[in-house]
Design an enzyme around this catalytic site. Structure first.
Site, mmCIF file in Angstrom:
data_model
loop_
_atom_site.group_PDB
_atom_site.id
_atom_site.type_symbol
_atom_site.label_atom_id
_atom_site.label_comp_id
_atom_site.label_asym_id
_atom_site.label_seq_id
_atom_site.Cartn_x
_atom_site.Cartn_y
_atom_site.Cartn_z
ATOM 1 C CG HIS A 34 25.824 28.762 55.701
ATOM 2 N ND1 HIS A 34 25.919 30.077 56.124
ATOM 3 C CD2 HIS A 34 25.511 28.813 54.378
ATOM 4 C CE1 HIS A 34 25.677 30.885 55.107
ATOM 5 N NE2 HIS A 34 25.422 30.151 54.037
ATOM 6 C CD GLU A 64 26.626 30.735 44.615
ATOM 7 O OE1 GLU A 64 27.622 31.005 45.302
ATOM 8 O OE2 GLU A 64 25.629 31.471 44.540
ATOM 9 C CG ASP A 65 27.555 26.196 47.251
ATOM 10 O OD1 ASP A 65 28.080 27.005 46.468
ATOM 11 O OD2 ASP A 65 27.444 26.412 48.467
ATOM 12 C CG ASP A 121 24.734 33.755 52.263
ATOM 13 O OD1 ASP A 121 25.086 32.749 52.901
ATOM 14 O OD2 ASP A 121 25.228 34.067 51.156
#
Length: 182
Positions: A34, A64-65, A121
């Site tokens: 991704h 964020e992840d 995204d």
């Protein structure tokens, strides 16, 4: 030429930081796919003229992840990259519905460069819905995601015609992927 070495270093960092993360789809692709797709979309849309933007696209989910400290990103890749990533990062302390609402509300207020990353995204996410949807996602949920992504992209439009056309194709394909063939 040196700036493209930085792009490769960012790809390496993204692969290491997201090593255990997989996409939610049935294919269970490594998450790096991704990140590479988002970076490729950004690079292609900008003719490779903004390597910091490509680096930020590769690393857009790191804070964020994976909770990569912003300072670490700034030290390794510069303040410009860290600022772009920060600008596209959702506040995970908020409820999911609130984060989604804020993405719609804030899309048009982002810098043009951040809007390019967000557009890439969303395009990548819609492509995944078409080719490898999550087995937990019903048809209704997939259609709701497409509708929400379209809402977000209303505020992102006007930054890159090529990327907007890619998004439109991905959204149409995601909708068609759940539509019965008559």
């Amino acid at each position: 030429m040196k700036e493209w070495i930085t792009v490769l270093k960012a790809a390496d960092a993204a692969a290491r930081w997201h090593v255990h993360q997989k996409r939610k789809g049935v294919a269970q692709e490594p998450y790096i796919n991704h990140l590479l797709e988002v970076a490729m979309l950004v690079g292609d849309a900008t003719d490779g003229k903004d390597t910091n933007l490509v680096v930020a696209a590769l690393l857009h989910d790191a804070i964020e992840d994976q909770e990569v400290p912003r300072e670490m990103i700034a030290e390794a890749f510069g303040e410009d990259v860290a600022s772009l990533i920060e600008e596209v990062t959702d506040d995970k302390s908020l409820e999911k519905q609130e984060r989604k609402r804020l993405q719609v509300a804030h899309a048009s207020k982002k810098s043009n460069r951040a809007r390019v990353i967000k557009l890439a995204d969303k395009t990548s996410n819609l492509r995944t819905i078409s080719t490898s949807p999550s087995p937990e996602w019903s048809v209704k949920r997939r259609l709701e995601y497409v509708a929400w992504a379209r809402e977000v992209v209303v505020g992102l439009r006007g930054v890159n015609d090529r990327l907007e056309a890619e998004f439109d194709r991905a959204a149409a394909a995601a909708e068609q992927s759940v539509t019965p063939k008559l």
